[in-house]
Write an enzyme that holds these catalytic residues in place. Structure first.
Site, PDB file in Angstrom:
ATOM      1  N   HIS A  32       3.606   1.683  -1.795  1.00  0.00           N
ATOM      2  CA  HIS A  32       3.854   1.922  -3.218  1.00  0.00           C
ATOM      3  C   HIS A  32       2.596   2.445  -3.908  1.00  0.00           C
ATOM      4  CE1 HIS A  32       6.927  -1.369  -2.411  1.00  0.00           C
ATOM      5  NE2 HIS A  32       7.673  -0.374  -2.843  1.00  0.00           N
ATOM      6  N   GLN A  41       0.812  -1.217   0.000  1.00  0.00           N
ATOM      7  CA  GLN A  41       0.000   0.000   0.000  1.00  0.00           C
ATOM      8  C   GLN A  41       0.849   1.272   0.000  1.00  0.00           C
ATOM      9  OE1 GLN A  41      -3.346   0.335  -0.348  1.00  0.00           O
ATOM     10  NE2 GLN A  41      -3.391  -1.868  -0.698  1.00  0.00           N
ATOM     11  N   ARG A  66      10.242  -5.454   3.241  1.00  0.00           N
ATOM     12  CA  ARG A  66      11.020  -6.341   4.116  1.00  0.00           C
ATOM     13  C   ARG A  66      10.255  -6.760   5.367  1.00  0.00           C
ATOM     14  NH1 ARG A  66      15.448  -3.045   2.005  1.00  0.00           N
ATOM     15  NH2 ARG A  66      17.057  -4.413   1.107  1.00  0.00           N
TER      16      ARG A  66
END
Length: 277
Positions: free
Chosen positions: A36, A34, A186
């Site tokens: 991005h 979300q 990550r």
């Protein structure tokens, strides 16, 4: 939506865009979330075309970092971009983007080797290298980057100024999960218990923000509050630092246009968060 995988096709696509149309660009390494999507939506709101790159860039990873393990989810990423409504995806191969004996890049001496650059001395040279290559191919008017990577944003703004590029770097607000953790590709590395430990990072950001809004401006006091909060969990703290927009440390009084930056390792995962003041 076009999915472009070669430099030749990217150049052809870019040449077909009329000069009176604006282009927004979102550079990603895939594993889209979300955060991005918020960058894409910001670009879609301000530009005629939005181009998203998906490329896991080897030159910004150190020797012992997670290049091989970094999540690669191209099909899901393409579907997500199509749902949002971007104009094109550029997903080149490493061989397309890099040749042997490349021209060398270096990060700014003052900004690129502190904070993230202290522990990852080759990181920002790699970031600048790939972003400049992408800028040269895509020729955007605006490029959108998340404020979570504050040091990256400021270094890219400096690169654009130093090289006289007619591109506006647009910093976009940090997006958070429902528990407050800053969104990052990550985060999938975190176990359930590690994620609980990691929540001390956004809690610390909120605590510092609250004290600043209450009128506290002494760096020593605010840092002590932050350190006590961060030490409540078993994490490895790399830095908790107030800086100005030149990434120079602030040691006395926090002023406007400052940033409070945190980097910590939880388990084997390095996490970043910050507060723009």
């Amino acid at each position: 939506m076009r999915v472009i995988q070669s430099i030749c096709e990217m150049r052809h696509y870019r040449a077909g865009i009329a000069n009176d149309k604006t282009i927004g660009f979102v550079a990603t390494m895939g594993a889209l979330h979300q955060g991005h999507l918020s960058l894409m939506k910001a670009s879609l709101a301000e530009n005629d075309y939005t181009i998203v790159s998906i490329f896991v860039n080897p030159t910004q990873f150190g020797a012992n970092e997670d290049f091989g393990a970094y999540p690669r989810t191209l099909e899901a990423d393409i579907a997500l971009c199509e749902r949002v409504g971007v104009s094109a995806i550029f997903a080149p191969s490493i061989d397309d983007m890099y040749e042997d004996d490349e021209v060398g890049f270096s990060a700014p001496k003052k900004m690129g080797y502190i904070l993230e650059g202290f522990d990852r001395p080759t990181h920002f040279a790699g970031v600048l290298q790939i972003v400049l290559k992408l800028f040269c191919l895509i020729k955007p008017h605006r490029a959108y980057f998340g404020q979570k990577d504050a040091q990256q944003v400021l270094i890219l703004q400096k690169m654009v100024r130093d090289l006289f590029l007619d591109i506006h770097i647009v910093p976009c607000p940090i997006q958070r999960d429902s528990d407050g953790l800053a969104l990052s590709s990550r985060n999938i590395y975190l176990s359930a218990s590690e994620r609980q430990k990691a929540l001390c990072i956004p809690r610390t950001i909120e605590l510092v923000k609250k004290r600043i809004l209450q009128g506290e401006r002494e760096v020593a006091t605010l840092r002590e509050i932050a350190l006590q909060s961060l030490q409540s969990e078993d994490i490895t703290l790399f830095y908790a630092q107030f800086c100005n927009h030149k990434l120079e440390p602030i040691t006395h009084i926090v002023e406007n246009k400052s940033i409070f930056l945190i980097a910590a390792k939880v388990g084997q995962t390095r996490l970043l968060d910050n507060l723009w003041i």
